[in-house]
Design an enzyme around this catalytic site. Structure first.
Site, PDB file in Angstrom:
ATOM      1  N   THR A  32       3.606 -76.762  12.248  1.00 45.65           N
ATOM      2  CA  THR A  32       3.504 -75.937  13.443  1.00 45.65           C
ATOM      3  C   THR A  32       3.366 -74.475  13.038  1.00 45.65           C
ATOM      4  O   THR A  32       4.075 -74.061  12.118  1.00 45.65           O
ATOM      5  CB  THR A  32       4.775 -76.116  14.297  1.00 45.65           C
ATOM      6  OG1 THR A  32       4.934 -77.527  14.535  1.00 45.65           O
ATOM      7  CG2 THR A  32       4.687 -75.365  15.601  1.00 45.65           C
ATOM      8  N   GLU A  65       2.094 -79.491   1.836  1.00 49.39           N
ATOM      9  CA  GLU A  65       1.192 -78.344   1.723  1.00 49.39           C
ATOM     10  C   GLU A  65       0.905 -78.051   0.264  1.00 49.39           C
ATOM     11  O   GLU A  65      -0.185 -77.586  -0.089  1.00 49.39           O
ATOM     12  CB  GLU A  65       1.795 -77.119   2.394  1.00 49.39           C
ATOM     13  CG  GLU A  65       1.857 -77.220   3.914  1.00 49.39           C
ATOM     14  CD  GLU A  65       3.146 -77.835   4.406  1.00 49.39           C
ATOM     15  OE1 GLU A  65       3.916 -78.375   3.568  1.00 49.39           O
ATOM     16  OE2 GLU A  65       3.399 -77.777   5.628  1.00 49.39           O
ATOM     17  N   ARG A 115       3.656 -67.364  10.870  1.00 39.84           N
ATOM     18  CA  ARG A 115       4.904 -67.874  11.454  1.00 39.84           C
ATOM     19  C   ARG A 115       6.089 -67.432  10.625  1.00 39.84           C
ATOM     20  O   ARG A 115       5.989 -67.249   9.410  1.00 39.84           O
ATOM     21  CB  ARG A 115       4.817 -69.407  11.504  1.00 39.84           C
ATOM     22  CG  ARG A 115       6.119 -70.099  11.793  1.00 39.84           C
ATOM     23  CD  ARG A 115       6.008 -71.614  11.725  1.00 39.84           C
ATOM     24  NE  ARG A 115       7.321 -72.173  11.428  1.00 39.84           N
ATOM     25  CZ  ARG A 115       7.605 -73.444  11.285  1.00 39.84           C
ATOM     26  NH1 ARG A 115       6.648 -74.349  11.407  1.00 39.84           N
ATOM     27  NH2 ARG A 115       8.821 -73.844  11.017  1.00 39.84           N
ATOM     28  N   ASN A1015       7.747 -84.951  15.022  1.00 40.43           N
ATOM     29  CA  ASN A1015       8.083 -83.621  15.529  1.00 40.43           C
ATOM     30  C   ASN A1015       6.869 -82.726  15.679  1.00 40.43           C
ATOM     31  O   ASN A1015       6.821 -81.874  16.557  1.00 40.43           O
ATOM     32  CB  ASN A1015       9.105 -82.961  14.610  1.00 40.43           C
ATOM     33  CG  ASN A1015       9.700 -81.722  15.233  1.00 40.43           C
ATOM     34  OD1 ASN A1015      10.167 -81.768  16.369  1.00 40.43           O
ATOM     35  ND2 ASN A1015       9.639 -80.610  14.537  1.00 40.43           N
TER      36      ASN A1015
END
Lengths: 1213, 336
Positions: A32, A65, A115, A1015
């Site tokens: 996210t 990642e 973020r 999630n």
């Protein structure tokens, strides 16, 4: 129509579209708020969409990642044009490869939804702390401030990287830009072709590795040459800003949209300037333009290319007249002299002053400030506050804006009433429930208005922190000019409240402007609604002279067969009374949108929505507002006054949606919070709750066991309490031996129930005279609320059952143990939380939990209130979340620490035995803590030791005594559980998990296996079964699920279990008990049904049962302890498949949607998946059938006489 | 030369044996095999509007559930550009079957809304169906709805469909009507080309152990044929529409009985589930054998030979049948 070519989308889609077309390899991993870019890419790939060269890019999901960055690096080395998308911790995991990619001067772009990085807490929201962590990697860093810019600069980055050979990190603000829906001009293929010079692409390929012209890259260098070689890249960095500007200029010539490395806006003779990058520039520029119109000499400098930082371009972009500058950073570097942009600006100015090239009339004063961390609002009012500060002779340096810092006094004050909203802009606020479709309808409305009128449109959506019953707030703006307001609406001229119950605890009119329209979905008609409104709402309606409309949306929805989906109904009402479009035209457009959105799902869906639209207006009524406030009640506080002070004042403020108002001093540094707080946040989200029929209940406890939210509980207690029970409190005779003389009660907490009805579904009892009546039946909550609240409070006050009186291996008994995990914000009907609750019932008072990031860390640890709680003795789970990838290691660390402290405590106790008492010390050191009573006895001993030690205040043993008092608790057995989902266990954390399982340490791992990254919205993991559709596996997962259980079994020393509550609840309990008892690593893989599986979760347990019956999810336990007993450690707890896989799988949309969209592929995958099941069953059943200790005789070396004899006999035969 | 051919709904059929709706026909290979074994025509499995609507709504719910509720997971499943939720799959299959066999292929429709009936009829006609069978299975559970209202609704519905399509139209009826001849005449007037007698009620069973009612689907039994023979024999000659018998047809004798009662065709499902598709050939062989043995030349010749109007004594069809059965029953009782 102003421009037929405009589209309405968010930055994620806009950027992904550019990146996809300019890439051949796309390495992805969900995080996210960047996940949608990967999802779009995967979906376009499935749809066969081609890139600019006419081929379909490869989209490869990696295990982390770090893996994505590795794959990116490799693809680039092999000559492919490659990209990736990420954010936050994900970006940090990419850093090592970023150094390599940049060091090797490899053209590529990564797109980052900037973020916050997890520090004292995790945050999914936007700031630049992740990006700033990459400053030294050598990546060029290009920042977009809006949705349009994100699309534009994405292309500019892809072109500039090819020409400069410097890899680019293109970033835009997470959520504020990535998820903002806006009307933009898209990047067309012709734009890409106009800018793309294929010679650079060919040059990129020529630099790649190839055995046909072999090279070596990635050498190891020694002190003699490394330094020089590192400096060899300098010319490329020096050239890059010019290349970027040239690309920007060519882009401007092609599209008419012009960008500069440093874009100045404002008065040419500005004296005060703010500089910043990212979405905050929208609010800042809006403020500047408004204030210069009134004669202020101010300006804003928007930084686009942050790295390489071109000092010359920067200095020349500033007006010569500037006297004071505020440099705003959306990040925090604790302990630094200032944040990154501030430091660069200072350096650039100082260097120009030092070398005498300063072009300013006077050296400007520069101050730095922090703003907008984790998507904290940044508004024109704050911008004005900063400009006001710059007027001062000595403006505050290292300030903060947007918060009240009452600890170190960094914050600037500002007037929150200052607004720059364009009066021509319609500003609409919608409050909805997550499940009612409000957001989806608003996204459609934006498309309708943006495409069917000359208006520009913007949509931004705010969600609360709960997954069930969440409140959504939609902020929509429509107006004649492009909308650049990058902040929430605070003065709305239209407010719709789609849930009447919100009025109970929320001031939905807090942001209403005078004369605005207020639309309320309510069961009360226009003549009766007034008396049902709280005082504050009534007063605002009168004071602001609102036009007030009501509709009974649910009535219309239910008549149309739409259940609780009131989306199109409320959308119709919005258009009918907002006047944005003529009513008839609006309805035509709504229907068109319905057809477009739902048409592919079938005509029936379209028709029911049409019916709802047609019926909506007949039920919409304007209310004739009385002249005075008459209500005798007002909006309730979010947290009741009876709560502890911190819960009431701090968490209560957050729960009320007013967390922005809390000062720094309200929040503890370091991020520590008390547990046991969810009990105070009464959300009342269930329309119906279960009601107990005590007369037919068999007290089996299955309802208590399955309740995902711990709202239904059982107790056995002394009959004397009956006398003081509320009149409607129900009791029955307990069905336990030796408890018959007491009372049993099954009680529901009405305000915490989510209404999922799993308890009713699992209830095995049916009335003998009416089959549909069970021992639990759903009934309307509102009429029951008051009495059941009283009953719940009484139930809570009853003593808990003595843990030593019940059998901890039986469902029926375990129901009587206090859950220490309650009222979480997990999805209604969640399949994970019953396992966690059970964990806390069994071991909660001595439980450490290391929780991987994911659903369980969100519903487990998201503010305002959290579900872990304490028992009556004040003990309960202690919980922490480190990261996503390291959870096994994190938990292992806890175990090692607990063991180390225990060892030290034992050593201290041995030293202090003469003081403590030899008998007590010996009893403590040799205590048997294998049972509940053994543990309790040890607690008593430890307490005794403590009280003895407390008296030692001096002397030689004082230091030892003090130390032992501090760690004496470690002498009581502790249970360490490592909890997480399959994304963690199967993918990103697998390496660590494997290492921890191999460590031999006494840790327990609970994998809540939902078979996707739940999630982040259901992306494929290696646990995803073959044939299931998931994000990143839009074509159905082509290969089989990893058998994590068998991988762990291969160690031989790890306790392993595969469990499913719906398959066998008894086996679940057995597995938990055995795992905890095993003095070594344990792994429990728990089937967890999930909303991402695409079925109504009320059938969750049936689905679990079907999974077991089909053989898809065999129940097994591998207990190494059995080997020492001469038994086969591998035990199969379920029977051979008795139904075909299809019978289980085709009850879930994750499978059936493939059958509906790609029937042939679905058929093949289903057949292969059935083979998987059979293959797995053969392996499991043969393993369980092995004789002796589970080894085949001819492989196991002979250990005893009997085996030798057996072999000998075999020879004789 | 024995002539098995017959006419049904204006279609020339090579025998009176038609395969009625069965899941076996969901596979083209099976349909081919049915043709190879001598089936004269097949009625494809029914397309149920309610089922399609339910599935469509379920898909919508499944894809919408949990969406736009939480900022990290705004959806849970990818959304495709298209789903085969409607009648498309049925139409594609119909076309595929049509191109694979040369015998007539009848589509079977079970609508739920007036619009659904008409739309589906139009669509299956366009997809190449040789005729349509309307499967009008419906239960009157509302005490406020009278028998005549139910009948009129059916006639209205059939009229609408008739007006929509050009290909032949048959209606499959339930036996639960007060006056079947009157209803048949009404449907005849509405332009229906054939009546198929009768639908079988799928009565659910009671599971008294688990206190629940469970759907039950059992194969038809040969004795179910009698009800059909009875009503076809009564209707034969009184209405212009063709007649078909479905339910209880298991053997060559059953086919012969059906034809002699007055049916143009007899339809079979359960028997081929029980005996395999090859049973079709066995029956046709038996049919020929019986006709040869009894010197019957053609099916047309024997059609209606035992219908109510063709038999000398109609009392077995009338109340007399009841009385006779009872009286013969009393004779079997021991004397008091």
């Amino acid at each position: 129509m102003k421009n037929l070519e405009t589209v309405i989308l968010d930055a994620n889609e806009a950027v992904a579209s550019v990146a996809y077309r300019l890439s051949e390899v796309i390495a992805i991993y969900p995080i996210t708020p960047s996940s949608p870019m990967g999802e779009w890419s995967d979906q376009w790939k499935e749809e066969g969409k081609k890139n600019i060269w006419g081929s379909i890019p490869v989209v490869a999901e990696m295990q982390s990642e770090g893996g994505a960055a590795g794959a990116l690096h490799g693809a680039l080395q092999a000559g492919a044009l490659s990209t990736t998308f990420t954010a936050s911790q994900g970006l940090l995991l990419m850093i090592p490869n970023m150094y390599k990619i940049a060091g090797e001067l490899t053209a590529s772009v990564m797109h980052v939804t900037a973020r916050a990085v997890a520090t004292h807490a995790l945050s999914i929201f936007g700031d630049h702390s992740d990006v700033m962590g990459c400053r030294s990697t050598g990546y060029a860093m290009l920042c977009s401030n809006s949705v349009q810019e994100a699309a534009d600069l994405a292309l500019i980055a892809h072109i500039a990287t090819l020409e400069s050979r410097i890899p680019f990190l293109h970033f835009f603000d997470g959520f504020r830009t990535s998820h903002e829906v806006n009307k933009i001009i898209p990047i067309g293929d012709e734009d890409i072709r106009a800018l793309l010079d294929d010679s650079f692409v060919i040059a990129h390929r020529e630099r790649a590795l190839s055995p046909d012209r072999p090279i070596l890259r990635g050498s190891a260098q020694n002190p003699d040459v490394f330094f020089q070689a590192r400096e060899a890249c300098n010319p490329f960095y020096r050239a890059t800003p010019t290349i970027v500007q040239h690309v920007m200029d060519r882009f401007a010539a092609q599209t008419g949209r012009s960008y500069k490395l440093f874009d100045y806006a404002g008065a040419p003779d500005a004296e005060r300037v703010i500089m910043l990058m990212g979405s905050g520039a929208g609010a800042a520029e809006e403020t500047v333009l408004r204030l210069i119109a009134s004669g202020e000499k101010i300006g804003i400098l928007k930084i686009r290319l942050f790295r390489p930082f071109d000092a010359s371009a920067f200095l020349s972009a500033l007006p010569r007249t500037v006297q004071s500058i505020a440099v705003l950073d959306r990040t925090k570097e604790p302990g630094s002299l200032g944040e990154p942009l501030y430091q660069d600006v200072i350096t650039a100015l100082a260097e120009s002053a030092a070398d005498g090239t300063s072009r300013f009339a006077q050296n400007p004063r520069v101050v730095g400030g922090r703003y907008g961390l984790a998507s904290k609002e940044f508004t024109p009012a704050m911008v004005k506050g900063i400009f006001d500060e710059l007027k001062k002779k000595r403006p505050k340096n290292h300030f903060t804006i947007g918060i009240e810092d009452d600890v170190t006094h960094t914050s600037l004050s500002y007037d929150p009433e200052f607004s720059t909203e364009d009066p021509r802009t319609i500003r609409a606020l919608f409050y909805g429930l997550g499940s009612d479709g409000t957001v989806g309808a608003n996204k459609n409305s934006i498309k309708i208005i943006g495409s069917q009128t000359d208006n520009y449109a913007q949509g931004y959506f705010v969600y609360d922190s709960k997954k069930s019953g969440s409140v959504t707030t939609s902020h929509l703006r429509f107006g004649p000019e492009p909308i650049t307001s990058t902040y929430l609406i605070t003065k709305a001229n239209f407010i719709a409240c789609h849930q009447f119950s919100f009025l109970e605890r929320m001031d939905v009119l807090a942001a209403v402007a005078p004369g605005a329209v207020f639309l309320l979905n309510t069961p009360y008609g226009p003549d009766e609604i007034w008396t049902h409104l709280p005082r504050k709402i009534q007063a605002t309606i009168l004071e602001k002279k609102l036009q007030f409309y009501v509709i009974h949306g649910y009535k219309v929805a239910q008549a149309a067969g739409m259940g609780n989906r009131i989306n199109t109904i409320m959308q119709t009402c919005f258009f009918a009374i907002s006047g944005v479009l003529p009513r008839d035209e609006a309805i035509v457009q709504i229907k068109k949108a319905i057809k477009k959105t739902y048409g592919k799902r079938g005509e029936a869906v379209v028709q029911q929505n049409f019916e709802a639209v047609d019926a909506a207006l007949a039920h919409l009524h304007q209310v004739t507002v009385p002249g005075a406030v008459s209500a005798t009640f007002d909006i309730l506080p979010a947290i009741p006054a009876a709560a502890p002070q911190f819960v009431r004042d701090v968490l209560g403020t957050i729960a009320a949606g007013l967390g922005d108002s809390l000062p720094v001093s309200a929040l503890a540094a370091g991020g520590t919070f008390p547990t046991g707080t969810a009990q105070w946040e009464k959300r009342n989200i269930a329309q119906e709750i279960p009601v107990w029929d005590k007369d037919i209940c068999i007290q089996c406890g299955k309802c208590v066991m399955v309740c995902p939210h711990a709202v239904i509980r059982a107790k056995v207690f002394d009959t004397s309490y009956a006398a003081i029970a509320p009149s409607t409190f129900k009791t029955a005779k307990p069905k336990w031996r030796a408890m018959e003389q007491e009372l049993y009660s099954l009680q529901v907490s009405p305000e915490d129930c989510t209404g999922c009805a799993l308890c009713v579904e699992v209830c095995p009892v049916k009335s003998k005279s009416e089959a549909k009546h069970k021992a639990l039946n759903m009934e309307a909550q509102l009429p029951l609320r008051s009495a059941e609240n009283e009953n719940w409070a009484f139930f809570e006050s009853l003593p808990s059952v003595d843990r030593s009186r019940v059998n901890h291996g039986q469902v029926k008994d375990v129901q009587l143990l206090d859950p220490l995990f309650e009222f979480s914000g997990a999805c209604a009907g969640c399949g994970e939380t019953p396992y966690i609750k059970l964990l806390t019932q069994l071991f909660g008072d001595r439980l450490f939990i290391a929780n991987a990031t994911g659903c369980s860390s969100i519903y487990g640890g998201n503010l305002p209130t959290t579900p872990y709680t304490v028992n009556k003795q004040g003990r309960g789970p202690t919980w922490s979340n480190s990261l996503f990838e390291d959870n096994a290691e994190f938990g292992l660390g806890m175990r090692i620490a607990a063991d180390q402290q225990k060892e030290f405590a034992e050593e201290l106790l041995t030293r202090l035995a003469p003081i403590v008492g030899e008998d007590l010390a010996q009893a403590t050191l040799s205590a048997d803590q294998s049972t509940e009573s053994g543990i309790e006895a040890q607690r008593v001993r430890v307490e005794k030791i403590r009280s003895i030690l407390a008296k030692i205040e001096t002397g030689v043993e004082w230091a030892n005594a003090r130390n032992l008092r501090a760690i004496a608790d470690s002498l009581v057995r502790k249970s360490v559980w490592i909890v997480g989902g399959d994304g963690w266990a199967y993918d990103i954390g697998f390496g660590g998990l494997d290492h921890v399982l191999a460590s031999g340490k006494n840790v327990n791992v609970l994998v809540l296996d939902t078979e996707v990254y739940s999630n982040t919205g259901g992306q494929m993991s290696k646990s995803t079964p073959r044939g299931a559709v998931a994000k990143f596996a839009a074509g159905g997962k082509p290969n089989s699920k990893k058998d994590l259980a068998m991988e762990a079994v291969s160690y031989g020393s790890v306790y392993v279990a595969r469990v499913a509550l719906g398959g066998s609840d008894t086996q679940v309990i057995k597995a938990f008990q055995e795992a905890e008892a095993h003095n070594g690593p344990s792994l429990i893989i728990a089937y967890s049904h999930c909303i991402a599986h695409g079925f109504d979760l009320v059938h969750g347990l049936e689905q679990q049962k079907a999974a077991v019956l089909s053989g898809y999810w065999p129940l097994m336990r591998y207990n190494p302890a059995l080997r020492s007993e001469g038994k086969n450690p591998f035990q199969l707890d379920s029977k051979a498949p008795s139904i075909p896989l299809k019978e289980y799988a085709y009850r879930e949309a994750r499978y059936t949607m493939l059958a509906r969209s790609h029937p042939e592929a679905a058929k093949t995958l289903l057949s292969e998946a059935q083979d998987d099941v059979e293959r797995q069953w053969r392996v499991y059943s043969s393993r369980a059938a092995m004789p002796g200790r589970g080894e085949t005789p001819h492989i196991a070396p002979p250990e005893g006489e009997e085996e030798v004899v057996a072999i000998g006999k075999g020879r004789e035969e | 030369m024995i002539d098995l051919s017959t006419d049904y709904l204006g279609l020339r059929l090579k025998s009176p044996l038609v395969i009625s709706s069965t899941p076996l026909s969901n596979v083209v290979g099976n349909v081919r095999q049915m043709e190879d074994c001598g089936a004269a025509a097949i009625v494809l499995p029914s397309v149920f509007e309610e089922q399609l609507s339910l599935e469509s709504r379920a898909l919508d719910h499944d894809l919408s559930r949990g969406t736009d509720s939480y900022s990290e997971s705004l959806s849970y499943l990818p959304d495709f550009n298209d789903y085969r939720t409607g009648i498309d799959t049925y139409l594609e299959y119909l076309a595929k079957v049509k191109s694979s066999v040369s015998i007539p292929v009848l589509a079977s429709i079970n609508g739920a809304t007036p619009g659904g009936w008409v739309r589906y009829a139009r669509e299956v006609e366009a997809a190449g169906a040789d005729a349509i069978e309307l499967n009008t299975y419906a239960l009157a559970t509302d005490p406020g709805t009278s028998g005549s209202q139910v009948e009129q609704q059916l006639i209205d519905l059939v009229s609408q469909v008739r007006a929509t399509i050009k290909i032949p139209l048959a209606v499959k009826l339930s036996s639960q009507f007060t006056s079947i001849p009157a209803l048949a005449a009404g449907l005849d007037r509405a332009g229906v080309n054939g009546l198929v007698l009768f639908n079988r009620f799928y009565q659910p069973d009671f599971d008294i152990e688990n206190l629940c009612v469970v759907p039950r689907l059992a194969f038809s039994r040969p004795d179910e044929l009698l009800l059909r023979l009875h009503w076809v024999a009564i209707l034969y000659g009184h209405i212009d529409t063709d007649l078909a018998i479905t339910g209880g047809v298991h053997s060559a004798e059953d086919v012969l009985k059906g034809v002699m009662a007055g049916a143009n065709v007899t339809m079979m499902t359960s028997a081929i589930h029980i005996n395999g598709i090859g049973h079709i050939a066995t029956i046709l062989m038996g049919l020929k054998q019986w006709m040869a043995d009894h010197e019957h030349e053609s099916i047309r010749q024997m059609r209606g030979a035992l219908s109510r109007r063709a038999v000398p004594d109609t009392s077995p069809f009338d109340r007399g049948n009841y009385i006779k059965t009872l009286s013969s029953y009393t004779l079997q009782q021991p004397a008091l």
